[in-house]
Design an enzyme around this catalytic site. Structure first.
Site, short mmCIF file in Angstrom:
data_model
loop_
_atom_site.label_atom_id
_atom_site.label_comp_id
_atom_site.label_asym_id
_atom_site.label_seq_id
_atom_site.Cartn_x
_atom_site.Cartn_y
_atom_site.Cartn_z
N HIS A 101 0.87 -1.17 0.00
CA HIS A 101 0.00 0.00 0.00
C HIS A 101 0.91 1.23 0.00
O HIS A 101 1.99 1.20 0.60
CB HIS A 101 -0.86 0.07 1.27
N ASP A 104 2.00 2.35 3.42
CA ASP A 104 2.85 1.41 4.15
C ASP A 104 4.32 1.64 3.83
O ASP A 104 5.17 1.59 4.72
CB ASP A 104 2.49 -0.04 3.79
#
Length: 437
Positions: A101, A104
């Site tokens: 992501h 992340d």
């Protein structure tokens, strides 16, 4: 920088007799099964979020994970260092892919412009590490659920500005995925749903979700991204009801909004459980529609009603999963993505290796067993014979659309009473599967 796992060397295949916990017992990447190597069949991917960002926290306690390489700051420098650690881990594990992501891999900034700069800075390191190791990006995605701005959803928010922010975030994540040579891009609607229908215009929200996906399809073409788009079904959690609730709901949505040609499904085991289905059911629904794209390999605890994201070790689960994957021709662009996390009590860095090795071995066994069942042919032959009445006579005529109700009535009046002609033999078939395990 010093090694994050200095005492661990590249994980090797040592065979079933090995008692080395840091060795593969069944996953031999170069072993040929059903015409392809295990590496080509399984296309293992390590996730960035659980593996390198998970803290072990839960609603009742703080994080427990020991991650010596992480200084605990939200700085770009820490994120870049973490990326190098991630590639050390993936390289030693021997997985060919990873997934992320946007939030992340890089810290969220005070503005979208700052967040984009942060992502670019970390993507530079990711690109360097991909080139150094040969590890590829299976798919990227945008986190459109963690920040408070998405409290009412992202593309389905009641606030048009939130939709616009989400769309801009998708644009950037898609561009970085393209820059890193990603083979796909996933949409997961964590908050694309509702908590109560009393304040929800469902028709409008679903139309807005479709609008974002159409915008992404258009931008994909504009930038020349050739990767596959995926939608990942999940019925609930964090919302009471998510619009991508299961494979059938996703397919219906994609057909209704003329998006099916552009998307396949990324099926997750734990999400299937939450939807009241088996993983095999969801794979069959997607596969029958020509929309089976990739899988998130994990499992849930059936005694718990939430997304526990445990590593898969059940050989029945991996066998049934690979039976369906092989049935529909195997992975073309997707793979076996370990969207799983070590338990809160498994807090040492080495536990990351134990977890992934176990999952990879479980899927290797599932692949070999499924291929053997497929080669044996008895299961497929039984199913074919069970539906044999549809291959000739009135059955064939009905399937081809050449029979009218009047003709069918005349046929059955002549036949008289009808009796089942074949036992389902569930117990026999379950025993057959056990013969291979």
């Amino acid at each position: 920088m010093p090694a994050a796992f200095p005492t661990i060397t590249k994980i090797k295949f040592e065979g079933p007799a090995s008692r080395n916990p840091l060795a593969f017992k069944h996953y031999d990447a170069d072993e040929v099964v059903a015409g392809k190597t295990m590496r080509e069949h399984l296309r293992f991917a390590v996730v960035y979020w659980h593996t390198f960002r998970g803290t072990g926290s839960d609603p009742f306690g703080a994080g427990t994970m020991q991650r010596p390489w992480d200084d605990g700051t939200a700085s770009v420098a820490n994120a870049q260092n973490r990326a190098r650690v991630a590639f050390e881990f993936i390289e030693k594990l021997g997985a060919p892919y990873y997934c992320w992501h946007d939030r992340d891999v890089a810290p969220e900034g005070a503005t979208l412009a700052e967040s984009n700069r942060n992502l670019d800075a970390v993507a530079k390191v990711l690109k360097e590490e991909q080139k150094r190791t040969g590890i590829k990006l299976l798919w990227g995605t945008a986190n459109l659920f963690s920040h408070p701005r998405f409290v009412h959803g992202a593309s389905t928010s009641c606030n048009a500005d939130v939709f616009a922010y989400a769309a801009a975030q998708v644009k950037k994540a898609l561009e970085v995925t393209h820059e890193l040579g990603g083979e796909g891009y996933t949409f997961w609607g964590g908050r694309e749903g509702y908590q109560t229908l009393l304040n929800t215009d469902m028709k409008r929200e679903q139309a807005h979700l479709a609008r974002l996906l159409h915008l992404a399809v258009a931008h994909k073409k504009q930038i020349g991204f050739k990767g596959q788009f995926y939608i990942e079904p999940k019925p609930k959690e964090p919302t009471k009801h998510q619009y991508d609730s299961d494979a059938a709901a996703c397919l219906n949505f994609l057909r209704e909004y003329d998006l099916l040609p552009h998307f396949k499904l990324n099926i997750e085991t734990n999400h299937a459980t939450l939807a009241g289905h088996s993983m095999q059911h969801e794979l069959e629904v997607a596969g029958a529609a020509g929309a089976l794209g990739s899988i998130d390999a994990n499992t849930g605890d059936e005694l718990l009603g939430w997304d526990t994201d445990q590593f898969p070790t059940n050989i029945y689960l991996t066998t049934y999963t690979m039976l369906s994957v092989l049935k529909y021709g195997g992975f073309k662009t997707g793979g076996v993505n370990f969207d799983a996390k070590v338990r809160r009590e498994s807090f040492e860095p080495v536990d990351l290796f134990y977890a992934h090795i176990g999952g990879m071995d479980a899927f290797a066994r599932g692949l070999k067993i499924a291929a053997a069942i497929q080669k044996d042919g008895r299961l497929a032959k039984f199913v074919q014979q069970r539906y044999a009445s549809w291959d000739t006579g009135i059955g064939k005529k009905i399937e081809s659309g050449k029979a009218t109700l009047k003709e069918i009535e005349a046929y059955i009046l002549k036949q008289g009473e009808v009796a089942p002609n074949t036992s389902g033999r569930q117990e026999f078939l379950e025993n057959l599967i056990n013969d291979f395990l």
